[in-house]
Write a protein that holds these residues in place. Structure first.
Motif, PDB file in Angstrom:
ATOM      1  N   HIS A   1       0.823  -1.213   0.000  1.00  0.00           N
ATOM      2  CA  HIS A   1       0.000   0.000   0.000  1.00  0.00           C
ATOM      3  C   HIS A   1       0.859   1.267   0.000  1.00  0.00           C
ATOM      4  O   HIS A   1       0.379   2.340  -0.369  1.00  0.00           O
ATOM      5  CB  HIS A   1      -0.952   0.004   1.193  1.00  0.00           C
ATOM      6  CG  HIS A   1      -0.270   0.137   2.518  1.00  0.00           C
ATOM      7  ND1 HIS A   1       0.268  -0.927   3.194  1.00  0.00           N
ATOM      8  CD2 HIS A   1      -0.038   1.234   3.292  1.00  0.00           C
ATOM      9  CE1 HIS A   1       0.803  -0.516   4.325  1.00  0.00           C
ATOM     10  NE2 HIS A   1       0.632   0.787   4.418  1.00  0.00           N
TER      11      HIS A   1
ATOM     12  N   PHE B   1       1.109   3.067  -3.370  1.00  0.00           N
ATOM     13  CA  PHE B   1       0.045   4.024  -3.673  1.00  0.00           C
ATOM     14  C   PHE B   1       0.244   5.330  -2.897  1.00  0.00           C
ATOM     15  O   PHE B   1      -0.060   6.409  -3.403  1.00  0.00           O
ATOM     16  CB  PHE B   1      -1.314   3.405  -3.334  1.00  0.00           C
ATOM     17  CG  PHE B   1      -1.563   2.087  -4.008  1.00  0.00           C
ATOM     18  CD1 PHE B   1      -1.462   1.967  -5.385  1.00  0.00           C
ATOM     19  CD2 PHE B   1      -1.884   0.958  -3.276  1.00  0.00           C
ATOM     20  CE1 PHE B   1      -1.685   0.754  -6.024  1.00  0.00           C
ATOM     21  CE2 PHE B   1      -2.107  -0.261  -3.898  1.00  0.00           C
ATOM     22  CZ  PHE B   1      -2.002  -0.361  -5.273  1.00  0.00           C
TER      23      PHE B   1
ATOM     24  N   ASN C   1      -8.687   9.271  -7.834  1.00  0.00           N
ATOM     25  CA  ASN C   1      -8.409   7.924  -8.335  1.00  0.00           C
ATOM     26  C   ASN C   1      -7.523   7.134  -7.380  1.00  0.00           C
ATOM     27  O   ASN C   1      -7.726   5.934  -7.164  1.00  0.00           O
ATOM     28  CB  ASN C   1      -7.747   8.009  -9.707  1.00  0.00           C
ATOM     29  CG  ASN C   1      -8.669   8.573 -10.772  1.00  0.00           C
ATOM     30  OD1 ASN C   1      -9.898   8.546 -10.622  1.00  0.00           O
ATOM     31  ND2 ASN C   1      -8.103   9.101 -11.844  1.00  0.00           N
ATOM     32  N   HIS C   2      -6.534   7.806  -6.807  1.00  0.00           N
ATOM     33  CA  HIS C   2      -5.666   7.126  -5.845  1.00  0.00           C
ATOM     34  C   HIS C   2      -6.439   6.717  -4.596  1.00  0.00           C
ATOM     35  O   HIS C   2      -6.200   5.640  -4.033  1.00  0.00           O
ATOM     36  CB  HIS C   2      -4.479   8.024  -5.474  1.00  0.00           C
ATOM     37  CG  HIS C   2      -3.372   7.988  -6.463  1.00  0.00           C
ATOM     38  ND1 HIS C   2      -3.404   8.695  -7.646  1.00  0.00           N
ATOM     39  CD2 HIS C   2      -2.185   7.329  -6.460  1.00  0.00           C
ATOM     40  CE1 HIS C   2      -2.291   8.471  -8.315  1.00  0.00           C
ATOM     41  NE2 HIS C   2      -1.532   7.654  -7.628  1.00  0.00           N
TER      42      HIS C   2
ATOM     43  N   VAL D   1      -8.271   3.572  -5.470  1.00  0.00           N
ATOM     44  CA  VAL D   1      -7.344   2.432  -5.512  1.00  0.00           C
ATOM     45  C   VAL D   1      -6.933   2.017  -4.103  1.00  0.00           C
ATOM     46  O   VAL D   1      -6.898   0.827  -3.770  1.00  0.00           O
ATOM     47  CB  VAL D   1      -6.117   2.794  -6.366  1.00  0.00           C
ATOM     48  CG1 VAL D   1      -5.050   1.699  -6.247  1.00  0.00           C
ATOM     49  CG2 VAL D   1      -6.504   2.979  -7.825  1.00  0.00           C
TER      50      VAL D   1
ATOM     51  N   SER E   1      -9.713   0.193  -2.293  1.00  0.00           N
ATOM     52  CA  SER E   1      -9.837  -1.181  -2.795  1.00  0.00           C
ATOM     53  C   SER E   1      -8.711  -2.059  -2.260  1.00  0.00           C
ATOM     54  O   SER E   1      -8.927  -3.229  -1.898  1.00  0.00           O
ATOM     55  CB  SER E   1      -9.812  -1.174  -4.327  1.00  0.00           C
ATOM     56  OG  SER E   1     -10.849  -0.362  -4.845  1.00  0.00           O
ATOM     57  N   ASP E   2      -7.503  -1.493  -2.195  1.00  0.00           N
ATOM     58  CA  ASP E   2      -6.361  -2.237  -1.645  1.00  0.00           C
ATOM     59  C   ASP E   2      -6.600  -2.587  -0.186  1.00  0.00           C
ATOM     60  O   ASP E   2      -6.331  -3.710   0.252  1.00  0.00           O
ATOM     61  CB  ASP E   2      -5.097  -1.394  -1.794  1.00  0.00           C
ATOM     62  CG  ASP E   2      -3.918  -1.983  -1.050  1.00  0.00           C
ATOM     63  OD1 ASP E   2      -3.306  -2.937  -1.564  1.00  0.00           O
ATOM     64  OD2 ASP E   2      -3.611  -1.485   0.065  1.00  0.00           O
TER      65      ASP E   2
ATOM     66  N   LYS F   1       0.951  -5.358 -10.383  1.00  0.00           N
ATOM     67  CA  LYS F   1      -0.422  -4.841 -10.377  1.00  0.00           C
ATOM     68  C   LYS F   1      -0.485  -3.458  -9.747  1.00  0.00           C
ATOM     69  O   LYS F   1      -1.302  -2.622 -10.145  1.00  0.00           O
ATOM     70  CB  LYS F   1      -1.336  -5.814  -9.639  1.00  0.00           C
ATOM     71  CG  LYS F   1      -1.563  -7.119 -10.393  1.00  0.00           C
ATOM     72  CD  LYS F   1      -2.476  -8.049  -9.622  1.00  0.00           C
ATOM     73  CE  LYS F   1      -2.680  -9.355 -10.391  1.00  0.00           C
ATOM     74  NZ  LYS F   1      -3.523 -10.307  -9.623  1.00  0.00           N
ATOM     75  N   CYS F   2       0.383  -3.210  -8.763  1.00  0.00           N
ATOM     76  CA  CYS F   2       0.430  -1.863  -8.176  1.00  0.00           C
ATOM     77  C   CYS F   2       0.816  -0.836  -9.230  1.00  0.00           C
ATOM     78  O   CYS F   2       0.212   0.236  -9.326  1.00  0.00           O
ATOM     79  CB  CYS F   2       1.426  -1.832  -7.014  1.00  0.00           C
ATOM     80  SG  CYS F   2       0.905  -2.736  -5.548  1.00  0.00           S
TER      81      CYS F   2
ATOM     82  N   LEU G   1      -2.161  -0.282 -11.633  1.00  0.00           N
ATOM     83  CA  LEU G   1      -3.219   0.538 -11.036  1.00  0.00           C
ATOM     84  C   LEU G   1      -2.810   2.003 -10.946  1.00  0.00           C
ATOM     85  O   LEU G   1      -3.619   2.906 -11.189  1.00  0.00           O
ATOM     86  CB  LEU G   1      -3.561   0.000  -9.645  1.00  0.00           C
ATOM     87  CG  LEU G   1      -4.286  -1.348  -9.613  1.00  0.00           C
ATOM     88  CD1 LEU G   1      -4.424  -1.842  -8.181  1.00  0.00           C
ATOM     89  CD2 LEU G   1      -5.665  -1.233 -10.265  1.00  0.00           C
ATOM     90  N   ILE G   2      -1.557   2.245 -10.613  1.00  0.00           N
ATOM     91  CA  ILE G   2      -1.071   3.630 -10.544  1.00  0.00           C
ATOM     92  C   ILE G   2      -1.098   4.278 -11.926  1.00  0.00           C
ATOM     93  O   ILE G   2      -1.506   5.443 -12.080  1.00  0.00           O
ATOM     94  CB  ILE G   2       0.347   3.661  -9.940  1.00  0.00           C
ATOM     95  CG1 ILE G   2       0.288   3.292  -8.449  1.00  0.00           C
ATOM     96  CG2 ILE G   2       0.991   5.031 -10.117  1.00  0.00           C
ATOM     97  CD1 ILE G   2       1.653   3.087  -7.815  1.00  0.00           C
TER      98      ILE G   2
ATOM     99  N   ALA H   1      -4.670   5.108 -12.820  1.00  0.00           N
ATOM    100  CA  ALA H   1      -5.138   6.277 -12.069  1.00  0.00           C
ATOM    101  C   ALA H   1      -4.629   7.577 -12.687  1.00  0.00           C
ATOM    102  O   ALA H   1      -5.377   8.550 -12.839  1.00  0.00           O
ATOM    103  CB  ALA H   1      -4.677   6.171 -10.611  1.00  0.00           C
TER     104      ALA H   1
END
Length: 354
Positions: A58, A61, A113-114, A117, A120-121, A140-141, A144-145, A148
């Protein structure tokens, strides 16, 4: 001749507002810019130098959100100040003026957006404890970034694309109202879509906290080995602490940015009242941009790894400055001592011959 001189005078930058607003902007915006840049630089450097911080998914993010806040202080705030205070053909033409607001719109969208994310994380980390390391991989991180940031860029560029449909000579600094379809849709998205998204995110966090508390009660009822129970409790506590930290980040964002939604509603109904709109925009934007300097404080307050790194970085900077100043003092004193000794030897009385 007079026409050409008038055109040249219009091309020169001058203030849109009275001089009383200048110290207000300096007093409020300059500290926000400085602390946003300095605080988020600490976050980025801490992530780079501390292996333990990079081990937790995490935090990827968090560091991307810190980059959003850093660019806000470096780019978005100066562009907003120029758009509000300076009057030039670029800042006043309906086609070009939205360009100055692209950084603010893009970075606001990136923050939202962050937060989606991150929520959800946190949901996966609490509800899928055993599968979480396999679900949320480092690759996947990164994906997703990137998503976003990509959605945020499209959101920020939408008003610029619509603004090019306006007449080339349309100036809006004189109070003229201009609204392309994309600009209107963009305002409606800010008024309706962002609060709806934030409401869903708040619901996710409430669900996460309830699930985590229920799991904690279940572990207390089942019991188990002392060592395994202690390890499980420690891991659950860490997950819960990270979830509460990000909930605080979400709360700070809502507190700072929610007035922006009401500002857009007020502008739609009172677009002709320049003085009132300018004052409201100033207050609302100061609140919104202050969020960029609050997040690093939350990270340091809630996360001992970030707090430890902050202290080490700040102490090293202060130590280097004090070492430099002391070394300079020693160099100056040694120079003065050598100069005094040379002067003493030159003025010494020669001994008489025997």
């Amino acid at each position: 001749m007079n026409a050409s001189s008038n055109n040249s005078d219009e091309a020169l930058p001058h203030l849109r507002v009275g001089p009383v607003w200048i110290p207000i902007y300096i007093i409020f915006y300059l500290p926000i810019m400085i602390f946003s840049v300095a605080g988020n630089l600490l976050v980025l450097i801490s992530f780079h130098r501390e292996i333990e911080i990079r081990k937790r998914r995490h935090n990827y993010f968090i560091v991307s959100l810190a980059l959003v806040d850093l660019v806000t202080g470096l780019v978005a705030i100066p562009c907003t100040v120029v758009a509000r205070l300076v009057e030039t053909p670029f800042t006043c033409m309906a086609r070009t003026r939205p360009i100055l607001h692209v950084p603010a719109y893009t970075l606001c969208g990136a923050s939202v957006n962050h937060l989606v994310v991150i929520s959800s994380d946190r949901y996966l980390a609490v509800t899928r404890v055993m599968k979480y390391p396999m679900i949320m991989t480092r690759r996947k991180c990164y994906i997703l970034i990137a998503v976003a940031w990509g959605i945020a860029a499209a959101f920020g560029l939408a008003p610029v694309l619509g603004a090019w449909k306006n007449p080339a000579d349309l100036s809006i600094c004189d109070g003229s109202r201009y609204e392309a379809k994309s600009v209107t849709l963009h305002s409606l998205a800010i008024i309706a879509l962002i609060p709806a998204i934030l409401t869903v995110v708040v619901g996710i966090y409430i669900r996460v906290i309830l699930v985590a508390r229920k799991a904690s009660y279940r572990r207390c009822d089942i019991g188990g080995g002392a060592v395994s129970s202690e390890v499980a409790d420690r891991e659950a506590s860490a997950r819960m602490r990270a979830t509460v930290t990000m909930a605080m980040v979400l709360g700070a964002f809502i507190f700072c940015w929610l007035p922006t939604m009401f500002k857009h509603i007020y502008e739609i109904n009172n677009w002709y009242n320049f003085n009132a709109i300018f004052a409201i925009r100033t207050v609302v934007e100061i609140m919104a941009y202050s969020n960029s300097m609050i997040n690093p404080i939350i990270y340091g307050y809630r996360n001992h790894l970030f707090r430890k790194s902050y202290k080490e970085l700040l102490s090293s900077v202060c130590g280097q400055s004090s070492t430099t100043s002391s070394s300079r003092g020693k160099t100056c004193s040694s120079r003065l001592r050598s100069r005094f000794m040379s002067n003493t030897s030159n003025t010494e009385v020669p001994s008489s011959p025997t």
